[in-house]
Design a protein around this motif. Structure first.
Motif, short mmCIF file in Angstrom:
data_model
loop_
_atom_site.label_atom_id
_atom_site.label_comp_id
_atom_site.label_asym_id
_atom_site.label_seq_id
_atom_site.Cartn_x
_atom_site.Cartn_y
_atom_site.Cartn_z
N LYS A 1 0.82 -1.21 0.00
CA LYS A 1 0.00 0.00 0.00
C LYS A 1 0.85 1.26 0.00
N ALA B 1 -12.91 2.76 10.15
CA ALA B 1 -12.39 1.46 9.68
C ALA B 1 -13.05 1.05 8.37
N LEU B 2 -14.36 1.28 8.26
CA LEU B 2 -15.07 0.92 7.03
C LEU B 2 -14.61 1.75 5.85
N SER C 1 -11.67 3.23 5.56
CA SER C 1 -10.29 2.85 5.29
C SER C 1 -10.20 1.55 4.49
N GLU C 2 -11.14 0.64 4.78
CA GLU C 2 -11.17 -0.62 4.04
C GLU C 2 -11.49 -0.39 2.56
N LYS C 3 -12.35 0.58 2.29
CA LYS C 3 -12.73 0.87 0.91
C LYS C 3 -11.69 1.72 0.20
N PRO D 1 -8.01 2.33 0.99
CA PRO D 1 -6.83 2.09 1.83
C PRO D 1 -5.72 3.12 1.66
#
Length: 302
Positions: A83, A114-115, A117-119, A121
């Motif tokens: 990343k 968190a949600l 960031s997951e989508k 990154p």
């Protein structure tokens, strides 16, 4: 570590995490037979047995447990390396700056972050905590992109906003106090009892005004520098601690305090919390984060 070994490590950790060759193979997008072949090839490469099979079940050998635990760390490092390399290579400068009220517990905020960031990154997150007036100033002058607060109606000009939840007021009072026997307490019943508030010195006059004007409490306030000091004073029966619940409440531990709803005319005192942003600063990330946050609060309000 070669690319092949890293790939086989991924397969192995998925098998252990899923506790199933079939589910792990489906998750990795390969057949079950291919997954079994990869695990056998990994064991041959390492010259040691990692998984022992018995009666259609399997369990890890000591070497397998070691490889699994340390393998998860390596995979996490590899993902972070990937990343960060991509971010630098593409020179991505996406960020979301979030301001939030010091009264919010932050559980729903953490899940929403968190949600997102997951989508996304590659996106960077910056946060700042403050009181309502500070947060509004930050939003107005470009210090934040979006804020979570309880503003006055006049503060909402030129802003888009979504309602999140209603903060409910409570007091925490020593179990030794006769008031601890009540199911709720009215403001009028607290006239002669000091209100304990944890707030920095430069914010005390503002908080005094809020307690007197907004909540109708008497000007009998005992300030503390930290929440820990405030709870110690309350446990010592020096007064009552004013608290507010805005969402999922973290564990408080075994504290000798009784938590009682604070009411006016028998109805619990509340104030609305919103997430808002400037109308001229509405990109996809800002509104999407606001909508994710609203969903997280709705889960707690059901």
């Amino acid at each position: 570590m070669t690319f092949l070994l890293l790939k086989q490590l991924k397969y192995f950790t998925e098998v252990i995490t899923c506790q199933s060759f079939t589910n792990a193979a489906e998750k990795c997008g390969i057949s079950q037979s291919a997954m079994s072949q990869q695990i056998r090839a990994l064991e041959e490469n390492l010259d040691t047995e990692l998984i022992r099979r018995k009666n259609r079940k399997f369990y890890m050998t000591p070497a397998g447990e070691y490889f699994y635990r340390h393998g998860l760390v390596l995979l996490d490092e590899a993902e972070r390396l990937k990343k960060e390399t991509a971010r630098i290579g593409r020179q991505i400068n996406q960020r979301l700056r979030v301001g939030y009220s010091k009264y919010l517990h932050g559980t729903e905020l953490c899940r929403a972050a968190a949600l997102l960031s997951e989508k996304y990154p590659m996106m960077e997150l910056e946060t700042a905590a403050g009181y309502a007036e500070e947060l509004i100033d930050m939003l107005c002058f470009g210090g934040t992109d979006i804020i979570l607060c309880s503003p006055k109606p006049g503060d909402l000009q030129d802003f888009e906003y979504i309602s999140l939840t209603k903060g409910r007021y409570f007091i925490e009072i020593s179990e030794r106090s006769p008031l601890s026997a009540l199911d709720y307490v009215n403001i009028e019943e607290l006239r002669r009892i000091p209100c304990i508030i944890a707030v920095p010195a430069d914010q005390r006059e503002r908080q005094r005004d809020n307690c007197v004007n907004m909540l109708g409490l008497q000007d009998n306030i005992l300030f503390a520098d930290t929440p820990e000091e405030a709870r110690l004073l309350a446990a010592w029966d020096r007064g009552f601690l004013l608290t507010e619940e805005t969402g999922e409440r973290p564990g408080q531990g075994d504290i000798p305090l009784r938590r009682i709803p604070l009411c006016a005319d028998g109805k619990q005192l509340k104030r609305e919390y919103i997430v808002c942003w400037r109308k001229d600063r509405e990109d996809g990330f800002v509104r999407e984060f606001a909508e994710i946050l609203q969903k997280e609060y709705k889960k707690q309000n059901l």
